[in-house]
Design an enzyme around this catalytic site. Structure first.
Site, short mmCIF file in Angstrom:
data_model
loop_
_atom_site.label_atom_id
_atom_site.label_comp_id
_atom_site.label_asym_id
_atom_site.label_seq_id
_atom_site.Cartn_x
_atom_site.Cartn_y
_atom_site.Cartn_z
N LYS A 1 -2.98 -22.57 30.81
CA LYS A 1 -4.20 -22.77 29.94
C LYS A 1 -5.37 -23.06 30.23
O LYS A 1 -6.43 -22.10 29.79
CB LYS A 1 -3.61 -23.79 29.01
CG LYS A 1 -2.26 -23.63 28.22
CD LYS A 1 -1.93 -24.64 27.34
CE LYS A 1 -0.55 -24.11 26.48
NZ LYS A 1 0.30 -25.08 26.09
N LYS B 1 5.85 -11.78 27.33
CA LYS B 1 6.68 -12.88 26.70
C LYS B 1 6.17 -13.06 25.41
O LYS B 1 4.96 -13.14 25.11
CB LYS B 1 6.65 -14.19 27.50
CG LYS B 1 7.21 -15.43 26.83
CD LYS B 1 6.82 -16.82 27.60
CE LYS B 1 6.29 -17.82 26.58
NZ LYS B 1 7.04 -18.44 25.76
N LYS C 1 3.48 -17.58 20.57
CA LYS C 1 2.20 -18.03 19.40
C LYS C 1 0.72 -17.62 20.38
O LYS C 1 0.12 -17.13 19.41
CB LYS C 1 2.14 -19.38 18.85
CG LYS C 1 3.39 -19.65 18.17
CD LYS C 1 3.47 -20.96 17.82
CE LYS C 1 4.03 -21.98 19.00
NZ LYS C 1 5.06 -22.82 18.62
#
Ligand code: ADP
Ligand code: TRP
Length: 321
Positions: free
Chosen positions: A110, A189, A192
């Site tokens: 992230k 993958k 969201k």
């Protein structure tokens, strides 16, 4: 054998969530002793709009119930209805080495993507460990991306037990190889955060368009395709169609003569039929918001009954009591 898992309400659920986490969790209900929750505290690291959080939380509750979570046999609740988990987060966080958290893939991924780091994002695995340890969990069904978090939970439980005496059950993850990583519309993958999802529930026209939009190579329909087993539409079709049907499409693709458009059409139809019963059930549940709210409230009471016993054990062991 106590089974527990949580899903973060940060968007609509997709088929990666379904096959990686939800279906194994729903099937585990035959073993009994299942604890499933909506991780709304976890959503605070990514969602900052309260209206959105409420809507996702409610949507995910509907998704789980529609897909077969049985609130009579399983305990189903909203994480923040049992705020004791935050107390446990502090207790175990105080034994969690910085280095362990710095090695977390999800945190590194992230921040590498430019998401600003904050305490919540960094401490996320500690809250997740508290979720698991607070309920004496033995098994945690998750997709492969969460494996490291369950391993961190084990390390934290062992450290606490060594420091303060036997307190926590050391859990194990349950990851099914065949569905460990469901690919998204772009072949990465499904997630969201990558914008490559096929939702479990949603508007038919939008979903049809997404599936028909899967990019294929430029080989003509007639050309044989020796790599048919690696084709993304075939991989997805295997999830929804009976094995012999999926194999038949794969063989036709391999032999040549099956166009990608027809393959994608078949994929859409099988996917749409696969969730037909759940879709009807979801519509019924959505018309009855009080029922869903009651399920979550009652679930929280049952969850809290377990949590308070474990928390007290940890408080006593560590000298808070
Ligand atoms: P996302 O990556 O879309 O944000 P989450 O992190 O909320 O998904 O994942 C919820 C659960 O679904 C986790 O147990 C996760 O391992 C599982 N999961 C998510 N994406 C996939 C996937 N593509 N394949 C298999 N399991 C997945
Ligand atoms: N971190 C998990 C995810 O993003 C959700 C989650 C929170 C969870 N607490 C958990 C999963 C405890 C299993 C057990 O998917």
């Amino acid at each position: 054998m106590r089974t527990l898992t949580g899903i973060t309400p940060s968007g609509s659920l997709h088929i990666g969530n379904y096959f990686g986490a939800m279906r194994p969790a729903i099937e585990a209900q035959v073993r009994g002793d299942c604890f499933y929750f909506i991780a709304d505290y976890h959503s605070m690291t990514s969602v900052t709009n309260p209206v959105e959080r409420r809507a996702h939380t409610r949507g995910i509750a509907l998704d789980w119930l529609a897909c077969g979570l049985d609130p009579q046999s399983s305990v189903f609740w909203r994480q923040s209805d049992v705020p004791e988990v935050c107390e446990l987060t502090w207790m175990i966080g105080s034994l969690t080495p910085m280095g362990l958290l710095e090695r977390a893939h999800s945190y590194k991924d992230k921040t590498a993507k430019g998401i600003a780091a904050n305490f919540g994002l960094f401490a996320y695995p500690v809250l997740m460990a508290a979720d698991i340890l607070l309920y004496d969990t033995q098994r945690v069904p998750v997709g492969r991306d969460q494996k490291q978090h369950v391993e961190m939970t084990r390390d934290i439980a062992i450290k606490f037990n060594e420091t303060y005496g036997e307190t926590f059950v050391v859990p194990e993850s349950e990851i099914r190889d065949e569905v460990a990583v469901i690919p998204g519309l772009d072949g990465q993958k499904m997630s969201k955060s990558y914008g490559n999802t096929v939702e479990i529930f949603g508007d038919e026209a939008v979903l049809r368009k997404k599936i028909m939009g899967i990019k294929m190579d430029s080989r003509t329909p007639a050309e044989p395709k020796p790599d048919a087993d690696k084709n993304l539409a075939i991989q997805l079709l295997r999830l929804f169609a009976p094995a012999n049907v999926a194999l038949d499409y794969e063989n036709r693709l391999r032999a040549g003569g099956l166009g990608y458009g027809d393959l994608k059409k078949a994929l859409f139809e099988h996917y749409w039929t696969y969730f037909a019963i759940a879709r009807a059930r979801r519509a019924e549940l959505a018309a009855n918001p009080d029922y869903v709210e009651n399920v979550l409230r009652e679930g929280a009471l049952r969850a809290r009954a377990v949590a308070s016993v474990v928390l007290q054990r940890a408080r006593k062991a560590s000298g808070l009591e």
